[in-house]
Each structure stands twice: as structure tokens, then as C-alpha cells.
Scaffold this motif. Structure first.
Motif, PDB file in Angstrom:
ATOM      1  N   ALA A  10     -61.258  26.988  79.387  1.00 40.87           N
ATOM      2  CA  ALA A  10     -60.281  27.417  78.378  1.00 40.87           C
ATOM      3  C   ALA A  10     -59.489  26.225  77.863  1.00 40.87           C
ATOM      4  O   ALA A  10     -59.282  26.089  76.643  1.00 40.87           O
ATOM      5  CB  ALA A  10     -59.344  28.466  78.969  1.00 40.87           C
ATOM      6  N   ASP A  11     -59.071  25.347  78.761  1.00 36.81           N
ATOM      7  CA  ASP A  11     -58.322  24.154  78.343  1.00 36.81           C
ATOM      8  C   ASP A  11     -59.179  23.227  77.477  1.00 36.81           C
ATOM      9  O   ASP A  11     -58.684  22.633  76.517  1.00 36.81           O
ATOM     10  CB  ASP A  11     -57.809  23.383  79.566  1.00 36.81           C
ATOM     11  N   THR A  12     -60.453  23.117  77.805  1.00 40.35           N
ATOM     12  CA  THR A  12     -61.367  22.288  77.018  1.00 40.35           C
ATOM     13  C   THR A  12     -61.522  22.852  75.610  1.00 40.35           C
ATOM     14  O   THR A  12     -61.441  22.107  74.621  1.00 40.35           O
ATOM     15  CB  THR A  12     -62.738  22.194  77.717  1.00 40.35           C
ATOM     16  N   ILE A  13     -61.742  24.146  75.514  1.00 40.48           N
ATOM     17  CA  ILE A  13     -61.875  24.784  74.204  1.00 40.48           C
ATOM     18  C   ILE A  13     -60.565  24.666  73.422  1.00 40.48           C
ATOM     19  O   ILE A  13     -60.565  24.395  72.217  1.00 40.48           O
ATOM     20  CB  ILE A  13     -62.280  26.269  74.355  1.00 40.48           C
ATOM     21  N   PHE A  14     -59.458  24.855  74.113  1.00 35.49           N
ATOM     22  CA  PHE A  14     -58.152  24.757  73.477  1.00 35.49           C
ATOM     23  C   PHE A  14     -57.938  23.362  72.881  1.00 35.49           C
ATOM     24  O   PHE A  14     -57.484  23.228  71.742  1.00 35.49           O
ATOM     25  CB  PHE A  14     -57.048  25.083  74.487  1.00 35.49           C
ATOM     26  N   ALA A  15     -58.277  22.341  73.643  1.00 38.33           N
ATOM     27  CA  ALA A  15     -58.119  20.963  73.158  1.00 38.33           C
ATOM     28  C   ALA A  15     -58.973  20.724  71.917  1.00 38.33           C
ATOM     29  O   ALA A  15     -58.530  20.071  70.964  1.00 38.33           O
ATOM     30  CB  ALA A  15     -58.476  19.968  74.263  1.00 38.33           C
ATOM     31  N   LYS A  16     -60.179  21.244  71.906  1.00 29.63           N
ATOM     32  CA  LYS A  16     -61.036  21.110  70.723  1.00 29.63           C
ATOM     33  C   LYS A  16     -60.434  21.855  69.530  1.00 29.63           C
ATOM     34  O   LYS A  16     -60.510  21.388  68.398  1.00 29.63           O
ATOM     35  CB  LYS A  16     -62.448  21.642  71.016  1.00 29.63           C
TER      36      LYS A  16
END
Length: 173
Positions: A10-16
Motif C-alpha cells: 500500500a505504501d509503495t502504491i501510495f508513493a507512486k
């Protein structure tokens, strides 16, 4: 282990999604932030950013797909409302709400959000400046001048506020 992976993903997708927003790609930002928000339901930071991304996507689709634009506008408002149900006095979330409401063209709500932001951070001159810009655009010159004076009082070297004050005064004369 699955929960930790889910948070990381979720954090990875959020950063993108945030990166897409910064690069001016509102549709991609919305899609990514929506996915991240689903993985971390109830995370107010995610909801706050999703609200702005939905507003930006709605604005970008306004002329080409009015139905989808209206749905995204509703989602932007819902995400913003949910953010404040979870965390009603977070200054950062109020800053995002200002951007969201402004992006949607909701000037009354933008002004109310700025008033709340000012009440939460009364020594920050930026919300006063932003409020003055909106008041000026609504042709409320005297109110804009008063708010700009407060911004300059808080930050005497606030060049943008001084320039805006000069501009309003020169238009009035």
C-alpha cells in the motif's frame, strides 16, 4: 507476514500515486491512490491525498466526461469528509482540503477550510495569503486587504503578500 506485506505494498502504491500527482497526471494518481486507500482503509493521510487526486481527476475530465467527473467530485468530497471524521484537527489535512475544494471550484468551502486552518495555525501567514487571493478573486477587496495585512503582520518580509496588497490597492485607485 501478510499484513506487513500489505502495508508495504500500500505504501509503495501510495508513493507512486503521489509522484503521479506531482508530475501532473491526475488520472494515474487517482487510480494508484484509490488502490492504496483500499489496502489501508481508514488511513486519513491516504484519504486526504485521495480526495485531492479525485478532485484533480474530476477537473481534468469535466469537459470530456461530465458523468465520471461528477462521480469523482463526489468521491473527493467523501474522502475529505472521512479524513476529518478520523482526524478533525490535523493541519496537514486541512491544507489538503483547501487544495481539494479549490480544485473543485467550491470557493465557499475553500474559505471555510482556510478559516479552520487559520484557527488551527494562527501564526502561519500562508493560509491568510491564500484566503486573500480567493477573496480578491471574488471581488471582496476590503476583506482581502485586511487578510493580507494580517499575513504581513505575521511575516513582515512576506514579499508575495506585499506584492498582492500593492496590486489590490493599485486596482482600487
Amino acid at each position: 507476514l501478510f499484513s506487513i506485506f500489505k502495508l508495504w505494498y500500500a505504501d509503495t502504491i501510495f508513493a507512486k500515486g503521489q509522484k503521479a500527482s506531482e508530475l501532473g497526471n491526475p488520472r494515474r494518481a487517482y487510480n494508484l491512490l484509490s488502490g492504496a486507500s483500499e489496502l489501508r482503509a481508514g488511513e486519513p493521510f491516504y484519504l486526504s491525498e485521495l480526495g485531492y487526486a479525485a478532485a484533480a481527476a474530476a477537473a481534468s475530465l469535466n469537459d470530456t466526461d461530465a458523468t465520471l467527473s461528477a462521480q469523482l467530485k463526489d468521491e473527493a468530497l467523501t474522502a475529505t469528509d472521512m479524513t476529518f471524521k478520523i482526524s478533525p484537527n490535523n493541519v496537514s489535512f486541512w491544507r489538503s482540503a483547501v487544495r481539494t475544494y479549490f480544485e473543485l471550484g467550491l470557493m465557499d468551502q475553500t474559505l471555510k477550510a482556510l478559516d479552520k486552518l487559520i484557527s488551527l495555525a494562527p501564526t502561519d501567514p500562508k493560509p491568510y495569503y491564500n484566503k486573500a487571493l480567493i477573496l480578491d478573486s471574488l471581488d471582496k477587496k476590503e476583506a482581502a486587504i485586511e487578510v493580507l495585512r494580517k499575513a504581513i503582520e505575521l511575516k513582515p518580509n512576506y514579499l508575495e503578500a506585499k506584492e498582492q496588497l500593492d496590486e489590490i490597492n493599485s486596482k482600487s485607485n
